[in-house]
Scaffold this active site. Structure first.
Site, PDB file in Angstrom:
ATOM      1  N   HIS A  67      53.395  42.691  38.892  1.00 30.75           N
ATOM      2  CA  HIS A  67      52.316  43.052  39.950  1.00 30.75           C
ATOM      3  C   HIS A  67      51.541  44.345  39.719  1.00 30.75           C
ATOM      4  CE1 HIS A  67      54.893  40.322  42.989  1.00 30.75           C
ATOM      5  NE2 HIS A  67      54.142  39.752  42.262  1.00 30.75           N
ATOM      6  N   CYS A 103      35.667  55.545  36.368  1.00 31.93           N
ATOM      7  CA  CYS A 103      36.265  55.395  34.976  1.00 31.93           C
ATOM      8  C   CYS A 103      35.503  56.127  33.786  1.00 31.93           C
ATOM      9  CB  CYS A 103      36.077  53.771  34.744  1.00 31.93           C
ATOM     10  SG  CYS A 103      34.246  53.594  34.201  1.00 31.93           S
TER      11      CYS A 103
END
Ligand code: NAD
Length: 245
Positions: A107, A137
């Site tokens: 997950h 980013c």
């Protein structure tokens, strides 16, 4: 268990004794939030600030919690039995800090963030990336917003092919600290049993899928697991000695 192909699946319950709250113990609320609001793509689209703040709090918490004896017991099992495949539904890094290697995070993880445009993950645990402001980013020429690098409800868990391959070829399947409500993880015990594996549960209470377990140990994982692992290793040492004689 030495020499046997062992698959271990852990859930939020294994980290409960480290102080990380589980998912469902509080009437379907996770840290007082509705799961739909903070753990779905729809929740992110509707209110990204809220979801971001929720996960940033979980990410900051990683600097305050420590692995417990259950995490360390599984690391010992892995070190004594090389063919142990550890799958976790947890997004924390307590298995790794407890000494485990090659942990399969089905997950996702809190330690990384994912670029919304390229889909690339970056390890971003420096102080500047742990505040309530969005993080951008470093992978794109124009930096883009990053999202939590976790698998939300409605998204595909990671590496399912590898997981099904390991589960359908294991001798022993162990589940620790999982309610048996979240699929596909909750269905893995049935797959293991159908493939002929011995199935073992360690959980605080009987989970939704309890009927698929051959052996059920109810109680706190930090109390039960260290002794269970020692007894599994002792039995396999004895069996190995018997074969040599
Ligand atoms: P869950 O919260 O649905 O179930 C946890 C289970 O652990 C319950 O059955 C509970 O009785 C049991 N439990 C509680 N304390 C325990 C203890 N000390 N020892 C043994 N068992 C104990 O968790 P789940 O089945 O993993 O599914 C929930 C989802 O929540 C997962 O997808 C996971 O990604 C996410 N989640 C992760 C974390 C984490 O990374 N630590 C925390 C909360 C939620």
């Amino acid at each position: 268990m030495r020499g046997k192909r062992v698959v271990v699946l852990t859930g939020a319950g294994i980290s409960a004794e480290s102080g990380v709250r589980t998912f469902r113990d509080n009437g379907g609320l996770w840290e007082n939030h509705r799961i739909e609001d903070v753990a779905t793509p729809e929740g992110w689209a509707a209110d990204p600030e809220k979801v971001w703040r929720f996960y940033q709090a979980r990410r900051r918490q990683m600097n305050e919690v420590e692995p417990n004896p259950a995490h360390r017991a599984l690391a010992r099992l892995q070190s004594e039995n090389e063919s142990t495949f550890l799958i976790t539904q947890n997004v924390d890094d307590l298995h790794e800090r407890g000494g485990s290697e090659n942990v399969h995070h089905m997950h996702g993880q809190l330690l990384t963030l994912r670029c919304e445009v390229s889909g690339r993950s970056e390890h971003r645990m420096e102080a500047a990336s742990l505040g309530d402001e969005f993080v951008t980013c470093t992978c794109c020429s124009t930096p883009h917003r990053m999202r939590p690098d976790v698998v939300w409800f409605g998204e595909m868990p990671l590496g399912m092919e590898r997981i099904y391959d390991a589960v359908s070829n294991c001798d022993v399947f162990v589940v620790v600290g999982s309610s048996g409500h979240v699929y596909p993880a909750a269905g893995l015990v049935e797959a293991a049993k159908q493939a002929g594996a011995q199935t073992i549960l360690v959980n605080a209470e009987a989970p939704a899928n309890v009927e698929f377990f051959d052996e059920v140990h109810l109680g706190a994982a930090g109390n039960l697991l260290p002794d269970l692992v020692e007894s599994w290793l002792k039995t396999s040492r004895r069996n190995a000695n018997d074969q040599e004689c």
